[in-house]
Design a protein around this motif. Structure first.
Motif, PDB file in Angstrom:
ATOM      1  N   ARG A  39      50.230  38.441  27.029  1.00 54.61           N
ATOM      2  CA  ARG A  39      49.873  37.713  26.070  1.00 54.61           C
ATOM      3  C   ARG A  39      48.621  36.716  26.115  1.00 54.61           C
ATOM      4  O   ARG A  39      47.829  36.658  25.443  1.00 54.61           O
ATOM      5  CB  ARG A  39      50.976  36.768  25.217  1.00 54.61           C
ATOM      6  CG  ARG A  39      51.380  37.350  23.854  1.00 54.61           C
ATOM      7  CD  ARG A  39      52.212  36.467  22.881  1.00 54.61           C
ATOM      8  NE  ARG A  39      53.117  35.391  23.881  1.00 54.61           N
ATOM      9  CZ  ARG A  39      54.277  35.465  23.647  1.00 54.61           C
ATOM     10  NH1 ARG A  39      54.987  36.079  22.994  1.00 54.61           N
ATOM     11  NH2 ARG A  39      54.996  34.299  24.329  1.00 54.61           N
ATOM     12  N   HIS A  40      48.801  36.268  27.502  1.00 55.93           N
ATOM     13  CA  HIS A  40      47.650  35.567  27.764  1.00 55.93           C
ATOM     14  C   HIS A  40      46.223  36.192  27.801  1.00 55.93           C
ATOM     15  O   HIS A  40      45.320  36.085  27.312  1.00 55.93           O
ATOM     16  CB  HIS A  40      47.756  34.784  29.032  1.00 55.93           C
ATOM     17  CG  HIS A  40      46.462  34.156  29.874  1.00 55.93           C
ATOM     18  ND1 HIS A  40      46.162  32.739  29.637  1.00 55.93           N
ATOM     19  CD2 HIS A  40      45.543  34.634  30.426  1.00 55.93           C
ATOM     20  CE1 HIS A  40      44.992  32.450  29.982  1.00 55.93           C
ATOM     21  NE2 HIS A  40      44.779  33.356  30.707  1.00 55.93           N
ATOM     22  N   VAL A  41      46.433  37.371  28.691  1.00 56.02           N
ATOM     23  CA  VAL A  41      45.167  38.371  28.592  1.00 56.02           C
ATOM     24  C   VAL A  41      44.700  38.661  27.360  1.00 56.02           C
ATOM     25  O   VAL A  41      43.448  38.993  27.128  1.00 56.02           O
ATOM     26  CB  VAL A  41      45.682  39.529  29.928  1.00 56.02           C
ATOM     27  CG1 VAL A  41      44.370  40.461  29.788  1.00 56.02           C
ATOM     28  CG2 VAL A  41      46.034  39.229  30.892  1.00 56.02           C
ATOM     29  N   ARG A  61      48.277  29.583  32.438  1.00 53.83           N
ATOM     30  CA  ARG A  61      46.582  29.450  33.023  1.00 53.83           C
ATOM     31  C   ARG A  61      46.298  30.539  33.470  1.00 53.83           C
ATOM     32  O   ARG A  61      46.853  31.542  33.966  1.00 53.83           O
ATOM     33  CB  ARG A  61      46.628  28.214  33.845  1.00 53.83           C
ATOM     34  CG  ARG A  61      47.091  26.861  33.316  1.00 53.83           C
ATOM     35  CD  ARG A  61      46.689  25.830  34.262  1.00 53.83           C
ATOM     36  NE  ARG A  61      46.766  26.118  35.628  1.00 53.83           N
ATOM     37  CZ  ARG A  61      47.996  25.750  36.508  1.00 53.83           C
ATOM     38  NH1 ARG A  61      48.988  25.269  35.541  1.00 53.83           N
ATOM     39  NH2 ARG A  61      48.125  26.136  37.513  1.00 53.83           N
ATOM     40  N   CYS A  62      44.920  30.585  33.347  1.00 53.11           N
ATOM     41  CA  CYS A  62      44.164  31.821  33.882  1.00 53.11           C
ATOM     42  C   CYS A  62      44.445  32.079  35.612  1.00 53.11           C
ATOM     43  O   CYS A  62      44.566  33.270  35.780  1.00 53.11           O
ATOM     44  CB  CYS A  62      42.511  31.694  34.124  1.00 53.11           C
ATOM     45  SG  CYS A  62      42.048  31.585  32.245  1.00 53.11           S
ATOM     46  N   ASP A  63      44.680  31.044  36.345  1.00 51.64           N
ATOM     47  CA  ASP A  63      44.908  31.090  37.714  1.00 51.64           C
ATOM     48  C   ASP A  63      46.394  31.536  37.956  1.00 51.64           C
ATOM     49  O   ASP A  63      46.654  32.443  38.865  1.00 51.64           O
ATOM     50  CB  ASP A  63      44.757  29.843  38.447  1.00 51.64           C
ATOM     51  CG  ASP A  63      45.555  28.833  37.992  1.00 51.64           C
ATOM     52  OD1 ASP A  63      46.012  28.902  36.932  1.00 51.64           O
ATOM     53  OD2 ASP A  63      45.572  27.750  38.748  1.00 51.64           O
ATOM     54  N   SER A  66      44.641  37.146  24.700  1.00 51.53           N
ATOM     55  CA  SER A  66      43.758  36.207  24.186  1.00 51.53           C
ATOM     56  C   SER A  66      42.667  35.577  24.938  1.00 51.53           C
ATOM     57  O   SER A  66      42.099  34.572  24.535  1.00 51.53           O
ATOM     58  CB  SER A  66      44.633  35.247  23.390  1.00 51.53           C
ATOM     59  OG  SER A  66      45.340  34.624  24.635  1.00 51.53           O
ATOM     60  N   CYS A  67      42.733  36.014  26.137  1.00 47.46           N
ATOM     61  CA  CYS A  67      41.668  35.384  26.976  1.00 47.46           C
ATOM     62  C   CYS A  67      40.643  36.269  27.562  1.00 47.46           C
ATOM     63  O   CYS A  67      40.858  37.215  28.420  1.00 47.46           O
ATOM     64  CB  CYS A  67      42.519  34.731  28.347  1.00 47.46           C
ATOM     65  SG  CYS A  67      41.332  34.009  29.632  1.00 47.46           S
ATOM     66  N   LEU A  68      39.284  35.781  27.055  1.00 46.58           N
ATOM     67  CA  LEU A  68      38.115  36.710  27.537  1.00 46.58           C
ATOM     68  C   LEU A  68      37.845  36.582  28.865  1.00 46.58           C
ATOM     69  O   LEU A  68      37.552  37.885  29.432  1.00 46.58           O
ATOM     70  CB  LEU A  68      36.758  36.049  26.797  1.00 46.58           C
ATOM     71  CG  LEU A  68      36.825  36.339  25.147  1.00 46.58           C
ATOM     72  CD1 LEU A  68      35.717  35.624  24.557  1.00 46.58           C
ATOM     73  CD2 LEU A  68      37.139  38.016  24.888  1.00 46.58           C
ATOM     74  N   ARG A  69      37.853  35.659  29.694  1.00 48.56           N
ATOM     75  CA  ARG A  69      37.828  35.583  30.995  1.00 48.56           C
ATOM     76  C   ARG A  69      38.779  36.598  31.854  1.00 48.56           C
ATOM     77  O   ARG A  69      38.304  37.185  32.699  1.00 48.56           O
ATOM     78  CB  ARG A  69      38.085  34.208  31.543  1.00 48.56           C
ATOM     79  CG  ARG A  69      37.754  33.848  32.963  1.00 48.56           C
ATOM     80  CD  ARG A  69      37.966  32.535  33.525  1.00 48.56           C
ATOM     81  NE  ARG A  69      37.626  31.967  34.870  1.00 48.56           N
ATOM     82  CZ  ARG A  69      38.198  32.565  35.691  1.00 48.56           C
ATOM     83  NH1 ARG A  69      39.480  33.303  35.526  1.00 48.56           N
ATOM     84  NH2 ARG A  69      38.021  32.398  36.900  1.00 48.56           N
ATOM     85  N   CYS A  70      40.002  36.412  31.425  1.00 49.70           N
ATOM     86  CA  CYS A  70      41.012  37.330  32.099  1.00 49.70           C
ATOM     87  C   CYS A  70      40.491  38.760  31.802  1.00 49.70           C
ATOM     88  O   CYS A  70      40.880  39.865  32.867  1.00 49.70           O
ATOM     89  CB  CYS A  70      42.271  36.865  31.846  1.00 49.70           C
ATOM     90  SG  CYS A  70      43.024  35.663  32.697  1.00 49.70           S
ATOM     91  N   GLN A  71      40.326  39.109  30.689  1.00 51.12           N
ATOM     92  CA  GLN A  71      39.942  40.494  30.144  1.00 51.12           C
ATOM     93  C   GLN A  71      38.857  41.127  30.971  1.00 51.12           C
ATOM     94  O   GLN A  71      38.857  42.011  31.447  1.00 51.12           O
ATOM     95  CB  GLN A  71      39.677  40.452  28.782  1.00 51.12           C
ATOM     96  CG  GLN A  71      40.849  40.353  27.766  1.00 51.12           C
ATOM     97  CD  GLN A  71      40.390  40.273  26.257  1.00 51.12           C
ATOM     98  OE1 GLN A  71      39.271  40.652  25.881  1.00 51.12           O
ATOM     99  NE2 GLN A  71      41.386  39.621  25.557  1.00 51.12           N
TER     100      GLN A  71
HETATM  101 ZN   LIG Z   1      42.870  33.736  31.594  1.00 53.51          ZN
END
Ligand SMILES: [Zn+2]
Lengths: 190, 122
Positions: B26-28, B2-4, B30-35
């Motif tokens: 890998r999460h980052v 998860r993002c958190d 594919s995740c625009l918020r974390c990017q």
């Molecule tokens: Zn994220």
């Protein structure tokens, strides 16, 4: 008289006072700048800068040529600032602890001003000065002056682990001050 | 992931994604918020590094004050050297020898010297 820093240092180590004075002339504005960033005000920065040069003068023989003189001076300035802030905190019975809640009581940067200032650099300066002093010291020394964690920890009298924790908190705080949007979305979602 | 869980690592990752594990990376990716958050940390870090070259204008009189302090400290140093001249010369000889065996002696001697300095200064 030499003008190159390394030559001036060598001459000063040999006891050439005018060489040390020249070193002061060449570096004092930078030292003052660091002291200002660490203490957050002009008067304290002056005191810290003066103390730093006294210590540098007395300890010059301990300076080895393998480090840069500027880095050595940064470390001394950081140490002087930490001592200075610690003393002042004790005098005022203030807790400048890293446990100070991130959401402290001081007024936030005026949102109007923030909206109108498009320059990240200006906002950053204000956001840094709003950080609790202990967080500020670590992020300034690491992210502006590029000192290694080990040196920062040594000069501030804390463990490397504590320095890293403070750095993490400082960066997090700066980001949420400068870019509050993501956190707001997060808060609404809860 | 998860993002958190990833967000905790993002301040460190601003210096380089080596701070992230394989799953976090890998999460980052594919995740625009974390990017977006990582981009913000990197922007701040770049601005911080640029501040290194900025020099504030020191308040007037600071240079003169520093030089006057050094002058005073230099005088005290000169007096101390006169008083303890022979010992300083001996230490100089030790330091010049630079032998590993002498290092301990130099440290002890240096401590004694700083005590002498404090006495003179007070
Ligand atoms: Zn994220």
């Amino acid at each position: 008289m030499p003008t190159d820093v390394a030559e001036l240092v060598a001459a000063a180590k040999e006891g050439d006072r005018s060489a040390f004075d020249e070193l002061v002339r060449q570096t004092y504005a930078e030292t003052y700048t660091l002291a200002y960033r660490l203490t957050g005000n002009e008067e304290d920065a002056r005191d810290v800068a003066q103390d730093a040069y006294l210590r540098a003068f007395r300890g010059l023989n301990r300076f080895r040529g393998d480090a840069q003189f500027s880095t050595w001076l940064y470390r001394i300035t950081a140490n002087c600032a930490a001592t200075f802030m610690g003393k002042r905190a004790r005098n005022r019975h203030e807790a400048l602890d890293e446990d100070t809640p991130l959401e402290d009581e001081r007024p936030e940067v005026d949102p109007e001003r923030r909206a109108h200032s498009l320059d990240l650099r200006d906002q950053l300066g204000a956001a840094i000065s709003e950080l609790p002093p202990k967080l500020r010291a670590v992020v300034v020394l690491r992210d502006i002056y590029d000192l290694p964690h080990e040196d920062i920890a040594a000069e501030l009298g804390i463990s490397v682990a504590a320095a890293k924790v403070r750095l993490h908190r400082a960066r997090h705080k700066l980001r949420s001050t400068l870019f509050p949007e993501i956190d707001e979305v997060e808060a609404r979602a809860v | 992931m998860r993002c958190d869980q990833v967000a905790e690592k993002l301040p460190e990752a601003s210096e380089g994604t080596f701070a992230l594990g394989r799953r976090e990376r890998r999460h980052v990716e594919s995740c625009l918020r974390c990017q977006a958050e990582l981009v913000q940390y990197r922007k701040i870090l770049r601005a911080m590094r640029a501040m290194r070259t900025e020099v504030l204008e020191a308040s007037p009189g600071l240079l003169a004050d520093i030089l006057a302090n050094i002058e005073e400290a230099g005088e005290r140093h000169a007096i101390r050297s006169l008083l303890t001249g022979r010992r300083v010369a001996y230490l100089g000889g030790l330091a010049a020898a630079g032998a590993a065996g002498a290092a301990g002696a130099i440290v002890i001697a240096a401590r004694n010297r700083s005590k002498a300095r404090i006495r003179l200064a007070s």
